[in-house]
Design an enzyme around this catalytic site. Structure first.
Site, PDB file in Angstrom:
ATOM      1  N   MET A   1     -10.945 -11.402  -1.932  1.00 35.98           N
ATOM      2  CA  MET A   1     -10.586 -10.749  -0.668  1.00 35.98           C
ATOM      3  C   MET A   1      -9.165 -10.190  -0.752  1.00 35.98           C
ATOM      4  O   MET A   1      -8.550  -9.864   0.253  1.00 35.98           O
ATOM      5  CB  MET A   1     -10.718 -11.724   0.505  1.00 35.98           C
ATOM      6  CG  MET A   1     -12.161 -12.214   0.691  1.00 35.98           C
ATOM      7  SD  MET A   1     -12.545 -12.724   2.354  1.00 35.98           S
ATOM      8  CE  MET A   1     -11.396 -14.061   2.594  1.00 35.98           C
ATOM      9  N   GLY A   2      -8.633 -10.077  -1.974  1.00 34.53           N
ATOM     10  CA  GLY A   2      -7.315  -9.482  -2.156  1.00 34.53           C
ATOM     11  C   GLY A   2      -6.188 -10.459  -1.888  1.00 34.53           C
ATOM     12  O   GLY A   2      -6.388 -11.671  -1.863  1.00 34.53           O
TER      13      GLY A   2
ATOM     14  N   HIS B   1      -3.073 -13.804  -6.154  1.00 33.52           N
ATOM     15  CA  HIS B   1      -2.034 -14.690  -6.675  1.00 33.52           C
ATOM     16  C   HIS B   1      -2.497 -15.185  -8.042  1.00 33.52           C
ATOM     17  O   HIS B   1      -3.572 -14.788  -8.526  1.00 33.52           O
ATOM     18  CB  HIS B   1      -1.766 -15.847  -5.699  1.00 33.52           C
ATOM     19  CG  HIS B   1      -3.017 -16.546  -5.236  1.00 33.52           C
ATOM     20  ND1 HIS B   1      -3.803 -17.295  -6.086  1.00 33.52           N
ATOM     21  CD2 HIS B   1      -3.628 -16.581  -4.025  1.00 33.52           C
ATOM     22  CE1 HIS B   1      -4.826 -17.774  -5.411  1.00 33.52           C
ATOM     23  NE2 HIS B   1      -4.763 -17.359  -4.168  1.00 33.52           N
TER      24      HIS B   1
ATOM     25  N   HIS C   1      -6.158 -16.073  -8.655  1.00 34.54           N
ATOM     26  CA  HIS C   1      -7.093 -14.964  -8.879  1.00 34.54           C
ATOM     27  C   HIS C   1      -6.944 -14.407 -10.299  1.00 34.54           C
ATOM     28  O   HIS C   1      -7.929 -14.041 -10.936  1.00 34.54           O
ATOM     29  CB  HIS C   1      -6.802 -13.814  -7.901  1.00 34.54           C
ATOM     30  CG  HIS C   1      -7.043 -14.144  -6.467  1.00 34.54           C
ATOM     31  ND1 HIS C   1      -6.012 -14.279  -5.564  1.00 34.54           N
ATOM     32  CD2 HIS C   1      -8.182 -14.360  -5.771  1.00 34.54           C
ATOM     33  CE1 HIS C   1      -6.509 -14.544  -4.367  1.00 34.54           C
ATOM     34  NE2 HIS C   1      -7.813 -14.613  -4.468  1.00 34.54           N
TER      35      HIS C   1
ATOM     36  N   GLN D   1     -17.884 -13.215   7.071  1.00 31.19           N
ATOM     37  CA  GLN D   1     -17.635 -14.634   6.809  1.00 31.19           C
ATOM     38  C   GLN D   1     -16.521 -15.204   7.691  1.00 31.19           C
ATOM     39  O   GLN D   1     -16.115 -16.347   7.497  1.00 31.19           O
ATOM     40  CB  GLN D   1     -17.349 -14.872   5.326  1.00 31.19           C
ATOM     41  CG  GLN D   1     -16.046 -14.296   4.802  1.00 31.19           C
ATOM     42  CD  GLN D   1     -15.939 -14.433   3.293  1.00 31.19           C
ATOM     43  OE1 GLN D   1     -16.605 -13.731   2.530  1.00 31.19           O
ATOM     44  NE2 GLN D   1     -15.101 -15.348   2.817  1.00 31.19           N
TER      45      GLN D   1
ATOM     46  N   GLN E   1     -18.085 -23.418  -1.666  1.00 30.33           N
ATOM     47  CA  GLN E   1     -18.504 -22.021  -1.857  1.00 30.33           C
ATOM     48  C   GLN E   1     -19.154 -21.833  -3.229  1.00 30.33           C
ATOM     49  O   GLN E   1     -20.186 -21.165  -3.362  1.00 30.33           O
ATOM     50  CB  GLN E   1     -17.284 -21.108  -1.711  1.00 30.33           C
ATOM     51  CG  GLN E   1     -17.520 -19.679  -2.167  1.00 30.33           C
ATOM     52  CD  GLN E   1     -16.351 -18.769  -1.860  1.00 30.33           C
ATOM     53  OE1 GLN E   1     -16.175 -18.361  -0.731  1.00 30.33           O
ATOM     54  NE2 GLN E   1     -15.545 -18.426  -2.859  1.00 30.33           N
TER      55      GLN E   1
ATOM     56  N   MET F   1      -2.954 -22.946  -4.892  1.00 32.91           N
ATOM     57  CA  MET F   1      -2.616 -21.563  -4.507  1.00 32.91           C
ATOM     58  C   MET F   1      -3.699 -21.005  -3.616  1.00 32.91           C
ATOM     59  O   MET F   1      -4.894 -21.198  -3.865  1.00 32.91           O
ATOM     60  CB  MET F   1      -2.449 -20.714  -5.750  1.00 32.91           C
ATOM     61  CG  MET F   1      -1.178 -21.037  -6.478  1.00 32.91           C
ATOM     62  SD  MET F   1      -0.772 -19.753  -7.667  1.00 32.91           S
ATOM     63  CE  MET F   1       0.647 -20.525  -8.425  1.00 32.91           C
TER      64      MET F   1
HETATM   65  O1  PAF Z   1     -13.443 -16.690  -2.108  1.00 31.20           O
HETATM   66  C1  PAF Z   1     -13.313 -15.562  -1.594  1.00 31.20           C
HETATM   67  O2  PAF Z   1     -12.276 -14.895  -1.697  1.00 31.20           O
HETATM   68  C2  PAF Z   1     -14.469 -14.990  -0.802  1.00 31.20           C
HETATM   69  O3  PAF Z   1     -15.131 -15.963  -0.077  1.00 31.20           O
HETATM   70  C3  PAF Z   1     -15.460 -14.173  -1.669  1.00 31.20           C
HETATM   71  C4  PAF Z   1     -16.163 -15.040  -2.698  1.00 31.20           C
HETATM   72  C5  PAF Z   1     -14.721 -13.040  -2.366  1.00 31.20           C
HETATM   73  C6  PAF Z   1     -16.535 -13.554  -0.774  1.00 31.20           C
HETATM   74  O4  PAF Z   1     -15.987 -12.721   0.199  1.00 31.20           O
END
Ligand code: PAF
Length: 285
Positions: A30-31, A34, A37, A61, A155, A186
Protein backbone atom coordinates in the site's frame (compact mmCIF):
# COMPACT_ATOMS: atom_id res chain seq x y z
CA UNK A 1 11.92 0.50 -14.33
CA UNK A 2 8.56 1.78 -15.26
CA UNK A 3 5.33 2.95 -13.59
CA UNK A 4 2.01 1.76 -15.04
CA UNK A 5 -1.42 2.90 -13.91
CA UNK A 6 -3.74 1.11 -16.32
CA UNK A 7 -4.67 -2.57 -16.30
CA UNK A 8 -4.33 -2.98 -20.10
CA UNK A 9 -0.74 -1.70 -20.06
CA UNK A 10 0.06 -4.01 -17.13
CA UNK A 11 -1.29 -7.04 -19.03
CA UNK A 12 0.74 -6.18 -22.14
CA UNK A 13 3.97 -5.86 -20.17
CA UNK A 14 3.65 -9.03 -18.03
CA UNK A 15 2.34 -11.10 -20.99
CA UNK A 16 5.49 -10.15 -22.89
CA UNK A 17 7.77 -11.29 -20.07
CA UNK A 18 5.89 -14.52 -19.60
CA UNK A 19 6.00 -15.23 -23.36
CA UNK A 20 9.78 -14.80 -23.18
CA UNK A 21 9.88 -17.52 -20.52
CA UNK A 22 10.80 -15.21 -17.64
CA UNK A 23 9.75 -15.87 -14.05
CA UNK A 24 7.66 -13.15 -12.41
CA UNK A 25 7.45 -12.15 -8.75
CA UNK A 26 4.75 -9.91 -7.29
CA UNK A 27 5.14 -7.65 -4.24
CA UNK A 28 1.79 -6.07 -3.35
CA UNK A 29 1.99 -3.04 -1.04
CA UNK A 30 0.00 0.00 0.00
CA UNK A 31 3.05 2.24 -0.43
CA UNK A 32 4.83 4.46 2.11
CA UNK A 33 7.63 1.97 1.74
CA UNK A 34 10.18 1.22 4.43
CA UNK A 35 12.97 -1.30 4.91
CA UNK A 36 10.41 -4.07 5.57
CA UNK A 37 8.94 -3.62 2.08
CA UNK A 38 12.40 -3.45 0.50
CA UNK A 39 13.17 -6.84 2.07
CA UNK A 40 10.12 -8.20 0.24
CA UNK A 41 11.45 -6.80 -3.03
CA UNK A 42 14.86 -8.42 -2.42
CA UNK A 43 13.20 -11.75 -1.64
CA UNK A 44 11.16 -11.41 -4.84
CA UNK A 45 14.29 -10.67 -6.86
CA UNK A 46 15.91 -13.85 -5.51
CA UNK A 47 13.05 -15.91 -6.97
CA UNK A 48 12.34 -14.35 -10.35
CA UNK A 49 13.78 -12.46 -13.30
CA UNK A 50 11.06 -9.82 -13.20
CA UNK A 51 9.77 -8.06 -10.08
CA UNK A 52 6.40 -6.32 -10.20
CA UNK A 53 5.64 -4.12 -7.18
CA UNK A 54 2.18 -2.68 -6.66
CA UNK A 55 1.14 0.36 -4.66
CA UNK A 56 -2.57 0.66 -4.02
CA UNK A 57 -4.23 1.93 -0.86
CA UNK A 58 -7.11 -0.48 -1.07
CA UNK A 59 -10.32 1.15 0.20
CA UNK A 60 -12.04 -2.24 0.42
CA UNK A 61 -9.91 -3.29 3.40
CA UNK A 62 -10.58 -0.18 5.52
CA UNK A 63 -13.64 -0.04 7.74
CA UNK A 64 -15.74 3.06 8.47
CA UNK A 65 -13.83 5.39 10.80
CA UNK A 66 -10.44 3.78 9.99
CA UNK A 67 -7.44 5.62 8.56
CA UNK A 68 -8.10 5.34 4.80
CA UNK A 69 -8.01 9.13 4.32
CA UNK A 70 -4.95 9.60 6.54
CA UNK A 71 -2.97 6.63 5.19
CA UNK A 72 0.36 8.10 3.99
CA UNK A 73 0.70 8.40 0.21
CA UNK A 74 4.33 8.95 -0.81
CA UNK A 75 4.53 7.69 -4.40
CA UNK A 76 7.56 9.71 -5.56
CA UNK A 77 9.65 8.71 -2.54
CA UNK A 78 8.46 5.09 -2.88
CA UNK A 79 9.63 5.02 -6.50
CA UNK A 80 13.01 6.35 -5.44
CA UNK A 81 13.40 3.60 -2.80
CA UNK A 82 12.25 0.90 -5.22
CA UNK A 83 14.72 2.11 -7.86
CA UNK A 84 17.56 1.38 -5.45
CA UNK A 85 16.41 -2.27 -5.33
CA UNK A 86 16.07 -2.57 -9.10
CA UNK A 87 12.42 -3.50 -9.61
CA UNK A 88 11.09 -3.92 -13.14
CA UNK A 89 7.58 -2.54 -12.95
CA UNK A 90 5.50 -0.54 -10.51
CA UNK A 91 1.75 -0.91 -10.91
CA UNK A 92 0.03 2.00 -9.13
CA UNK A 93 -3.59 2.08 -10.30
CA UNK A 94 -6.25 4.60 -9.36
CA UNK A 95 -9.28 3.22 -7.49
CA UNK A 96 -11.44 3.33 -10.66
CA UNK A 97 -8.89 1.27 -12.59
CA UNK A 98 -9.08 -1.59 -10.10
CA UNK A 99 -12.76 -1.27 -9.20
CA UNK A 100 -14.35 0.09 -12.42
CA UNK A 101 -17.88 -0.86 -11.36
CA UNK A 102 -17.41 0.85 -8.00
CA UNK A 103 -16.51 -0.72 -4.69
CA UNK A 104 -20.06 -1.79 -3.80
CA UNK A 105 -20.45 -3.86 -6.98
CA UNK A 106 -17.01 -5.46 -6.81
CA UNK A 107 -17.12 -9.28 -6.52
CA UNK A 108 -15.50 -10.26 -3.24
CA UNK A 109 -13.39 -13.14 -2.00
CA UNK A 110 -14.02 -14.42 1.50
CA UNK A 111 -11.85 -16.85 3.41
CA UNK A 112 -14.28 -18.00 6.12
CA UNK A 113 -13.41 -18.34 9.81
CA UNK A 114 -9.74 -17.38 9.50
CA UNK A 115 -10.95 -13.89 8.48
CA UNK A 116 -13.26 -13.49 11.46
CA UNK A 117 -10.86 -13.92 14.39
CA UNK A 118 -8.18 -11.67 15.95
CA UNK A 119 -7.72 -8.66 13.62
CA UNK A 120 -10.78 -9.79 11.65
CA UNK A 121 -12.93 -9.59 14.78
CA UNK A 122 -11.81 -6.01 15.46
CA UNK A 123 -11.89 -4.99 11.79
CA UNK A 124 -14.96 -6.66 10.23
CA UNK A 125 -14.58 -6.99 6.45
CA UNK A 126 -10.86 -6.20 6.52
CA UNK A 127 -9.67 -9.59 5.27
CA UNK A 128 -12.40 -9.77 2.63
CA UNK A 129 -10.92 -6.53 1.28
CA UNK A 130 -7.39 -7.93 1.45
CA UNK A 131 -8.30 -11.28 -0.16
CA UNK A 132 -10.26 -9.55 -2.92
CA UNK A 133 -7.51 -7.16 -3.94
CA UNK A 134 -4.74 -9.77 -3.67
CA UNK A 135 -6.78 -12.26 -5.73
CA UNK A 136 -7.31 -9.59 -8.36
CA UNK A 137 -3.62 -8.61 -8.47
CA UNK A 138 -2.58 -12.27 -8.70
CA UNK A 139 -4.97 -12.80 -11.62
CA UNK A 140 -3.74 -9.69 -13.38
CA UNK A 141 -0.01 -10.30 -13.02
CA UNK A 142 -0.11 -14.13 -12.88
CA UNK A 143 3.25 -14.26 -11.05
CA UNK A 144 5.18 -17.41 -10.23
CA UNK A 145 5.71 -16.17 -6.68
CA UNK A 146 4.22 -13.43 -4.51
CA UNK A 147 5.89 -12.12 -1.35
CA UNK A 148 4.19 -10.87 1.85
CA UNK A 149 5.56 -9.83 5.23
CA UNK A 150 5.28 -12.14 8.23
CA UNK A 151 4.49 -9.10 10.37
CA UNK A 152 0.94 -9.44 9.05
CA UNK A 153 0.87 -13.09 10.06
CA UNK A 154 -2.90 -13.53 9.90
CA UNK A 155 -2.99 -11.83 6.49
CA UNK A 156 -0.32 -14.23 5.23
CA UNK A 157 -2.38 -17.24 6.36
CA UNK A 158 -5.57 -15.80 4.82
CA UNK A 159 -3.75 -15.34 1.49
CA UNK A 160 -2.21 -18.82 1.59
CA UNK A 161 -5.64 -20.33 2.31
CA UNK A 162 -7.28 -18.36 -0.50
CA UNK A 163 -4.59 -19.45 -2.99
CA UNK A 164 -5.01 -23.07 -1.94
CA UNK A 165 -8.83 -23.04 -1.93
CA UNK A 166 -9.14 -21.25 -5.28
CA UNK A 167 -6.27 -23.22 -6.86
CA UNK A 168 -4.44 -20.05 -7.90
CA UNK A 169 -1.16 -21.20 -9.47
CA UNK A 170 1.31 -19.13 -7.44
CA UNK A 171 3.78 -19.80 -4.64
CA UNK A 172 3.24 -17.54 -1.62
CA UNK A 173 6.42 -16.59 0.22
CA UNK A 174 6.59 -15.01 3.68
CA UNK A 175 9.46 -12.66 4.53
CA UNK A 176 10.64 -12.11 8.14
CA UNK A 177 9.58 -8.98 10.02
CA UNK A 178 12.11 -6.16 9.93
CA UNK A 179 12.54 -4.36 13.26
CA UNK A 180 13.93 -1.05 14.47
CA UNK A 181 16.96 -1.41 16.78
CA UNK A 182 14.62 -1.23 19.82
CA UNK A 183 12.49 -4.11 18.53
CA UNK A 184 9.53 -2.17 17.10
CA UNK A 185 8.33 -3.87 13.92
CA UNK A 186 8.58 -1.53 10.92
CA UNK A 187 5.18 -0.34 9.78
CA UNK A 188 3.81 2.58 7.83
CA UNK A 189 1.53 3.23 10.81
CA UNK A 190 4.53 3.92 13.10
CA UNK A 191 4.49 7.34 11.43
CA UNK A 192 1.29 8.15 13.36
CA UNK A 193 3.18 8.00 16.70
CA UNK A 194 4.23 11.15 18.56
CA UNK A 195 7.81 11.08 19.90
CA UNK A 196 6.49 10.17 23.35
CA UNK A 197 4.35 7.33 21.95
CA UNK A 198 7.27 6.14 19.84
CA UNK A 199 9.30 5.66 23.04
CA UNK A 200 6.49 3.48 24.46
CA UNK A 201 5.87 1.46 21.32
CA UNK A 202 8.66 -1.17 21.78
CA UNK A 203 6.58 -2.52 24.70
CA UNK A 204 4.64 -4.46 22.06
CA UNK A 205 7.65 -6.53 21.05
CA UNK A 206 8.80 -6.72 24.68
CA UNK A 207 5.44 -8.22 25.67
CA UNK A 208 5.70 -10.78 22.86
CA UNK A 209 9.26 -11.70 23.82
CA UNK A 210 8.26 -12.20 27.46
CA UNK A 211 5.29 -14.30 26.35
CA UNK A 212 7.56 -16.44 24.17
CA UNK A 213 10.00 -17.02 27.04
CA UNK A 214 7.15 -17.93 29.39
CA UNK A 215 5.65 -20.41 26.90
CA UNK A 216 8.98 -22.11 26.35
CA UNK A 217 9.29 -22.44 30.12
CA UNK A 218 5.92 -24.21 30.21
CA UNK A 219 3.64 -21.28 31.11
CA UNK A 220 -0.10 -21.78 30.66
CA UNK A 221 -1.55 -20.00 27.62
CA UNK A 222 -4.13 -17.84 29.46
CA UNK A 223 -1.61 -16.75 32.09
CA UNK A 224 0.93 -15.86 29.42
CA UNK A 225 -1.68 -13.83 27.52
CA UNK A 226 -2.71 -12.02 30.70
CA UNK A 227 0.86 -11.16 31.65
CA UNK A 228 1.63 -9.84 28.16
CA UNK A 229 -1.52 -7.66 28.20
CA UNK A 230 -0.42 -6.26 31.56
CA UNK A 231 2.98 -5.31 30.09
CA UNK A 232 1.18 -3.40 27.32
CA UNK A 233 -1.14 -1.58 29.70
CA UNK A 234 1.72 -0.64 32.04
CA UNK A 235 3.51 0.94 29.08
CA UNK A 236 0.41 2.99 28.22
CA UNK A 237 -0.78 0.90 25.26
CA UNK A 238 -4.40 -0.21 24.98
CA UNK A 239 -4.40 -3.91 24.06
CA UNK A 240 -6.92 -5.02 21.46
CA UNK A 241 -5.85 -8.64 21.89
CA UNK A 242 -2.91 -10.78 22.90
CA UNK A 243 -3.43 -14.35 21.80
CA UNK A 244 -1.37 -17.52 21.67
CA UNK A 245 -2.41 -19.71 18.74
CA UNK A 246 -1.34 -22.69 16.72
CA UNK A 247 0.92 -21.25 13.99
CA UNK A 248 -0.38 -23.46 11.16
CA UNK A 249 -4.02 -22.25 11.24
CA UNK A 250 -4.43 -19.88 14.21
CA UNK A 251 -6.54 -22.49 15.98
CA UNK A 252 -6.53 -22.73 19.79
CA UNK A 253 -3.45 -24.35 21.29
CA UNK A 254 -3.98 -28.04 22.04
CA UNK A 255 -1.79 -30.19 24.26
CA UNK A 256 1.17 -31.36 22.22
CA UNK A 257 1.15 -28.41 19.78
CA UNK A 258 4.75 -27.27 19.37
CA UNK A 259 4.66 -24.62 16.67
CA UNK A 260 2.92 -21.61 18.23
CA UNK A 261 2.57 -17.94 17.48
CA UNK A 262 1.83 -15.10 19.90
CA UNK A 263 -0.12 -12.37 18.15
CA UNK A 264 -0.92 -8.94 19.54
CA UNK A 265 -2.65 -5.75 18.49
CA UNK A 266 -2.69 -2.59 20.58
CA UNK A 267 -3.75 1.02 20.24
CA UNK A 268 -1.25 3.77 20.94
CA UNK A 269 -2.41 7.30 20.19
CA UNK A 270 -3.76 7.35 16.62
CA UNK A 271 -1.99 4.09 15.73
CA UNK A 272 -3.20 0.53 15.94
CA UNK A 273 -0.01 -1.55 16.02
CA UNK A 274 0.22 -5.28 15.35
CA UNK A 275 3.07 -7.72 15.79
CA UNK A 276 3.66 -11.42 16.38
CA UNK A 277 6.30 -13.87 17.50
CA UNK A 278 6.70 -17.48 16.47
CA UNK A 279 7.44 -19.81 19.40
CA UNK A 280 8.62 -23.38 19.19
CA UNK A 281 8.09 -25.24 22.41
CA UNK A 282 8.35 -28.87 23.24
CA UNK A 283 5.11 -29.23 25.11
CA UNK A 284 3.98 -31.66 27.73
CA UNK A 285 0.47 -30.23 27.29
O1 PAF B 1 -0.14 -5.69 3.62
C1 PAF B 1 -0.55 -4.79 2.87
O2 PAF B 1 0.10 -3.77 2.63
C2 PAF B 1 -1.92 -4.95 2.22
O3 PAF B 1 -2.82 -5.54 3.08
C3 PAF B 1 -1.87 -5.68 0.86
C4 PAF B 1 -1.41 -7.12 1.00
C5 PAF B 1 -0.95 -4.93 -0.10
C6 PAF B 1 -3.27 -5.70 0.24
O4 PAF B 1 -3.78 -4.42 0.06
Amino acid sequence: MERIELCGALHARVDGWRAAGERLALVPTMGNLHEGHLTLVREARAHAERVVATIFVNPLQFGPGEDLGAYPRTLEEDERLLAREGYDLLFAPAIDALYPRGQEDQTRVEVPRLSDILCGASRPGHFVGVATVVCKLLNMVRPDVAVFGEKDFQQLLVIRRMVEDLAIPVEILGAPTVREPDGLAMSSRNGYLSSQERRRAPALYRALTLAGDALREGGAVDEVEGAASAVLREAGLRPDYVSVRRASDLGPVAPGDCDLVVLAAAHLGRARLIDNLRVLRCSKG
